[in-house]
Design a protein around this motif. Structure first.
Motif, PDB file in Angstrom:
ATOM      1  N   ASP A  38      86.449  67.536  87.078  1.00 46.84           N
ATOM      2  CA  ASP A  38      85.359  68.306  86.492  1.00 46.84           C
ATOM      3  C   ASP A  38      85.989  69.294  85.528  1.00 46.84           C
ATOM      4  OD1 ASP A  38      86.059  70.733  88.104  1.00 46.84           O
ATOM      5  OD2 ASP A  38      85.413  69.442  89.744  1.00 46.84           O
ATOM      6  N   SER A  39      85.211  70.179  84.942  1.00 46.83           N
ATOM      7  CA  SER A  39      85.765  71.081  83.941  1.00 46.83           C
ATOM      8  C   SER A  39      86.567  72.224  84.547  1.00 46.83           C
ATOM      9  CB  SER A  39      84.651  71.655  83.061  1.00 46.83           C
ATOM     10  OG  SER A  39      83.796  72.502  83.813  1.00 46.83           O
ATOM     11  N   ARG A  52      79.065  79.684  77.448  1.00 50.47           N
ATOM     12  CA  ARG A  52      78.017  80.027  76.486  1.00 50.47           C
ATOM     13  C   ARG A  52      78.486  81.022  75.428  1.00 50.47           C
ATOM     14  NH1 ARG A  52      73.746  79.912  80.995  1.00 50.47           N
ATOM     15  NH2 ARG A  52      72.608  77.986  80.575  1.00 50.47           N
ATOM     16  N   GLU A  53      79.585  81.732  75.690  1.00 46.28           N
ATOM     17  CA  GLU A  53      80.089  82.680  74.697  1.00 46.28           C
ATOM     18  C   GLU A  53      80.447  81.989  73.388  1.00 46.28           C
ATOM     19  OE1 GLU A  53      83.332  84.669  76.550  1.00 46.28           O
ATOM     20  OE2 GLU A  53      82.082  85.651  78.073  1.00 46.28           O
ATOM     21  N   ASN A  54      80.876  80.741  73.473  1.00 49.87           N
ATOM     22  CA  ASN A  54      81.172  79.941  72.282  1.00 49.87           C
ATOM     23  C   ASN A  54      81.085  78.474  72.688  1.00 49.87           C
ATOM     24  OD1 ASN A  54      82.057  78.744  69.934  1.00 49.87           O
ATOM     25  ND2 ASN A  54      83.774  80.154  69.630  1.00 49.87           N
ATOM     26  N   ALA A  55      79.849  78.004  72.894  1.00 47.61           N
ATOM     27  CA  ALA A  55      79.632  76.673  73.462  1.00 47.61           C
ATOM     28  C   ALA A  55      80.296  75.556  72.654  1.00 47.61           C
ATOM     29  CB  ALA A  55      78.137  76.413  73.631  1.00 47.61           C
ATOM     30  N   PRO A  56      80.147  75.502  71.333  1.00 45.23           N
ATOM     31  CA  PRO A  56      80.765  74.392  70.598  1.00 45.23           C
ATOM     32  C   PRO A  56      82.283  74.342  70.752  1.00 45.23           C
ATOM     33  CG  PRO A  56      79.101  75.473  69.248  1.00 45.23           C
ATOM     34  CD  PRO A  56      79.305  76.342  70.444  1.00 45.23           C
ATOM     35  N   ALA A  57      82.933  75.500  70.650  1.00 44.48           N
ATOM     36  CA  ALA A  57      84.388  75.531  70.771  1.00 44.48           C
ATOM     37  C   ALA A  57      84.824  75.206  72.195  1.00 44.48           C
ATOM     38  CB  ALA A  57      84.923  76.898  70.358  1.00 44.48           C
ATOM     39  N   ASN A  58      84.104  75.691  73.175  1.00 46.23           N
ATOM     40  CA  ASN A  58      84.486  75.441  74.564  1.00 46.23           C
ATOM     41  C   ASN A  58      84.276  73.977  74.941  1.00 46.23           C
ATOM     42  OD1 ASN A  58      85.378  78.044  75.245  1.00 46.23           O
ATOM     43  ND2 ASN A  58      83.274  78.750  75.574  1.00 46.23           N
ATOM     44  N   THR A  59      83.205  73.367  74.464  1.00 45.65           N
ATOM     45  CA  THR A  59      83.008  71.939  74.708  1.00 45.65           C
ATOM     46  C   THR A  59      84.120  71.134  74.041  1.00 45.65           C
ATOM     47  OG1 THR A  59      80.615  72.083  75.006  1.00 45.65           O
ATOM     48  CG2 THR A  59      81.499  69.956  74.286  1.00 45.65           C
ATOM     49  N   ALA A  60      84.490  71.516  72.830  1.00 43.64           N
ATOM     50  CA  ALA A  60      85.574  70.819  72.130  1.00 43.64           C
ATOM     51  C   ALA A  60      86.882  70.928  72.906  1.00 43.64           C
ATOM     52  CB  ALA A  60      85.737  71.383  70.722  1.00 43.64           C
ATOM     53  N   ARG A  61      87.113  72.077  73.517  1.00 43.04           N
ATOM     54  CA  ARG A  61      88.337  72.253  74.303  1.00 43.04           C
ATOM     55  C   ARG A  61      88.308  71.394  75.567  1.00 43.04           C
ATOM     56  NH1 ARG A  61      93.672  73.210  73.774  1.00 43.04           N
ATOM     57  NH2 ARG A  61      94.491  74.598  75.406  1.00 43.04           N
ATOM     58  N   ILE A  62      87.171  71.332  76.226  1.00 45.83           N
ATOM     59  CA  ILE A  62      87.034  70.463  77.398  1.00 45.83           C
ATOM     60  C   ILE A  62      87.281  69.009  76.997  1.00 45.83           C
ATOM     61  CG2 ILE A  62      85.409  69.566  79.111  1.00 45.83           C
ATOM     62  CD1 ILE A  62      84.068  72.368  79.043  1.00 45.83           C
ATOM     63  N   VAL A  63      86.706  68.599  75.883  1.00 41.87           N
ATOM     64  CA  VAL A  63      86.903  67.236  75.394  1.00 41.87           C
ATOM     65  C   VAL A  63      88.388  66.959  75.146  1.00 41.87           C
ATOM     66  CG1 VAL A  63      86.515  65.708  73.414  1.00 41.87           C
ATOM     67  CG2 VAL A  63      84.594  66.932  74.444  1.00 41.87           C
TER      68      VAL A  63
END
Length: 356
Positions: free
Chosen positions: A151-152, A161-172
């Protein structure tokens, strides 16, 4: 409330299927347990195995277990010989090992998948450890199928949520690196869909991660009935809710089909479970979908019918077993033989209806 349907007439499902194999999870003896204030003590691996082995429904037994790779059940840094002894113990109870859970969380071996380079490296180290243990179990012969669950490792969604696009990219990015590690070891990873994991807390965010990684041969989805039910309601992600309060049965099934049509092609690991519409947490585990007993009168799900949405074409995706998840059941409930017989009965019904 969605009607549960009760126990189906077994004459409706006259065929006898050998797959998927029926597994029980060992982590209900660990997750939410501990030595903190108000926490119940963990249940040992051997006792969890014995509780599972005692279940019997008309001669049908559990056929395997899914296994949590962390203390006190397992030291993820255990020696080869120690791990072989564990494999011997599991086999001596008549069980195969299926899916393994990598210890990716902060405070164990791993750390947040959306953290800095040092945190990412700890996450990847946990995946490497899980792959090593999988290899030892495979060579032993106790394990012939299953995936490694991740999981993450980021509890809650506020930081994400503080920076959803960047955090999702990092998880990816982290998941891509983890998937390459697994692929090199001949393993597949399954990302757990659960509302407490940042970036994986809704069906849409989970899909964004899976498609962002784009390695279905090495990383897929692990669906759990209790957790994915809350996906439809938009817990932790109201913008992705597929249902509104007061929904009808017809609205539920339309929403459920929409969700499963999106996530089923990625689904390579599946947990049978029940949910009463509530969230629940214990110990260090943040609030997530509440797992209920299989025969809970407040259960919202027709377990057998819902399972069919996920198990359609499951064999083509390499699924060879299904697992019950009773995470964070009270110890007293886990100690009752009827708990396990009711679970096993429901697992048999799922296989009778949707097996192969």
């Amino acid at each position: 409330m969605l009607p549960r349907g009760g126990r189906p007439n077994t004459s409706v499902f006259p065929m006898s299927h050998s797959l998927p194999k029926l597994h029980n999870a060992m982590w209900p003896g660990l997750v939410g347990k501990g030595d903190g204030p108000g926490q119940e003590p963990p249940i040992s691996l051997e006792h969890m195995l014995d509780l599972t082995a005692a279940a019997n429904v008309n001669g049908q037994k559990f056929e395997g277990i899914d296994y949590f790779l962390f203390l006190p059940h397992t030291n993820p840094e255990a020696s080869d010989d120690e791990l072989k002894k564990i494999a011997d113990l599991i086999a001596s109870k008549g069980f195969a090992v299926g899916s393994l859970v990598a210890p990716v969380w902060p405070g164990t071996v791993g750390d947040s998948s959306m953290g800095d380079d040092a945190q990412q490296e700890k996450f990847l180290s946990a995946v490497k450890m899980a792959c090593r243990i999988a290899g030892i179990f495979n060579k032993h012969g106790v394990r012939k199928y299953g995936v490694i669950r991740i999981d993450s490792a980021e509890f809650g969604v506020n930081k994400w949520r503080e920076n959803a696009p960047a955090n999702t990219a990092r998880i990816v990015d982290t998941f891509k690196k983890a998937a390459r590690i697994a692929k090199d070891h001949g393993e597949r990873l399954a990302a757990e869909g659960e509302i407490c994991w940042a970036g994986m807390h809704s069906w849409k965010d989970m899909l964004d991660v899976l498609e962002g990684v784009g390695m279905p041969e090495a990383l897929g989805f692990q669906a759990d009935l209790a957790h994915t039910y809350l996906y439809t309601l938009g817990y932790n992600a109201p913008e992705h809710a597929l249902l509104q309060p007061g929904y009808s049965d017809a609205e539920f099934w339309a929403a459920y089909e929409k969700m499963t049509d999106k996530l089923r092609p990625w689904t390579i690991d599946f947990h049978v479970a029940q949910n009463d519409g509530e969230v629940h947490g214990a110990g260090s585990h943040d609030k997530t979908g509440k797992h209920c007993p299989a025969d809970d009168p407040n259960g919202k799900l027709d377990i057998v019918k819902c399972s069919g949405y996920w198990l359609k074409d499951a064999a083509k995706r390499g699924v060879q077993h299904i697992c019950w998840d009773g995470c964070m059941f009270p110890n007293a409930k886990l100690e009752q033989p009827q708990t396990w017989n009711a679970i096993l009965q429901k697992m048999v019904e799922v296989r009778d209806a949707h097996g192969w």
